[in-house]
Design a protein around this motif. Structure first.
Motif: not given
Length: 417
Positions: A56-62, A116-119, A123-127, A129-132
């Motif tokens: 699972v993606p996670a922020r390793s700095c925190i 993987l999660r959003m086949p 474009e709006q969904d990707i933007r 989801a990637m906003s972080g």
């Protein structure tokens, strides 16, 4: 200091010692030399440090390293053979989705999760989801196109089912934690990915830890262990030597320059090793757990330590076997040491010199061991163990001694003397 077990990029990292405040990103970069994990804001905002914890993606700095005990960590270095990641790397290059590249490792980790999660992502969904994940170079157009193209390729190949790596509730990596037992002063964890947990207790009567079995010399944290074999004999019965080796405090302080940071238990010790190399003085602090086999009179020590004044760190394992000699009146101690040294002091880890230094250290340890056994095992009047440290280890003098002996041997062979 806390001791943790991880699986990093498919390899066991066993009995790693970290401070409770150490972030996962710093541990990966400074201790394991996995610098593909980038640090940007260090507040969990920019996403440059994103990696996978249990998929699972996670922020390793925190994310605290101790909170990941038992987890499986995948950094950008461990995704070379990942099918989705290969497609994303090709798409990022094709769509000009990177410029300076600093955000790219975290961007790719997040993009893989989206694919993987959003086949069926728009474009709006990707933007969204990637906003972080922030990028100061590209304007995001190429990034979005790259993710879209990979989703389209997978759809054409018939891959249309979503894959959600998250299987448990709560913070990523938290599925391995267990409540601390009463009286346990250390972070306790268990894992379904490492064979068994390492547990530490304040009382000597606590259950013995079970450490994942691993052969000395096997790869660890991406760097193979240097393996050394040493042996020496002492004129004491094996049972007496075996009982002495069961007192970790006494055994530890037989090593030149070693002292104790805390009272040892039957299976756990926290040593401090002071080493002087010319003007450089290093003070390694760490922890080690021991598994003993009474039937075979053997034991294995798993440990790691970090220099308090630099980025130098070491980890390894030591196996010892006690063999009877002289009809049972003497004991031969055979020792196999596997270690890896990183940081500024790694320049002194050339195997040819280290082997000679290890021989001298072994001789010093054996001499201290003989002295302790001659004194009745270093027990004082009340029956408690006496943990007086041995003399400081002067590695500089050892190196000089080794080089001097080699020069003398060279001229002797040159002139036939």
């Amino acid at each position: 200091m806390k001791m943790i077990n991880l699986i990093v990029n498919g390899k066991d990292v066993v009995a790693a010692t970290v401070e409770p405040r150490t972030q996962l990103a710093d541990f990966l970069r400074d201790t394991l030399n996995l610098t593909g994990t980038h640090l940007g804001c260090e507040h969990g905002v920019c996403g440059a440090c994103t990696l996978l914890i249990d998929g699972v993606p996670a922020r390793s700095c925190i994310t605290l390293a101790v909170a990941c005990d038992g987890a499986s960590i995948t950094t950008i270095e461990g995704m070379d053979d990942d099918e989705v990641m290969r497609a994303l790397r090709a798409a990022f290059s094709r769509e000009h989705a990177l410029q300076c590249g600093y955000c790219t490792p975290g961007m790719l980790a997040s993009a893989r999760d989206v694919v993987l999660r959003m086949p069926d992502a728009s474009e709006q969904d990707i933007r969204f989801a990637m906003s972080g994940n922030l990028c100061r170079c590209t304007g995001y157009v190429g990034i979005i196109k790259a993710v879209q193209s990979v989703i389209a390729e997978r759809r054409e190949a018939g891959v249309v089912s979503p894959e959600n790596p998250r299987t448990t509730l709560g913070p990523v990596g938290s599925g391995h934690a267990q409540p601390m037992a009463s009286g346990n002063t250390a972070f306790a964890g268990t894992t379904k990915l490492v064979a068994a947990p390492v547990q530490r207790a304040a009382a000597a009567t606590a259950p013995a830890p079970v450490v994942p079995a691993k052969k000395a010399g096997a790869p660890d944290s991406g760097k193979p262990l240097t393996t050394l074999n040493q042996s020496f004999s002492i004129d004491f019965p094996r049972e007496q030597v075996w009982n002495f080796f069961g007192r970790l405090g006494d055994v530890t302080t037989c090593l030149p320059g070693a002292s104790l940071l805390a009272p040892p238990t039957e299976t756990h010790v926290e040593p401090k090793l002071r080493i002087k190399v010319g003007p450089i003085v290093a003070e390694f602090e760490g922890a080690a757990d021991v598994v003993r086999d009474a039937a075979n009179h053997s034991g294995t020590i798993y440990g790691s330590a970090r220099d308090t004044k630099s980025s130098s760190a070491t980890r390894g394992e030591i196996r010892y076997d006690l063999i009877e000699e002289k009809g049972g009146t003497a004991t031969r101690v055979e020792v196999q040491v596997g270690f890896a040294l990183t940081g500024s002091l790694a320049q002194f880890s050339r195997s040819s010199i280290v082997r000679d230094i290890a021989k001298r250290m072994t001789d010093a340890f054996a001499e201290n061991l003989r002295a302790r056994l001659s004194q009745g095992g270093s027990e004082v009047a009340d029956g408690s163990a006496f943990h007086a440290p041995a003399a400081e280890l002067n590695a500089g003098a050892l190196v000089f001694s080794v080089l001097r002996d080699r020069i003398v041997a060279f001229f002797r062979s040159l002139f036939g003397r």
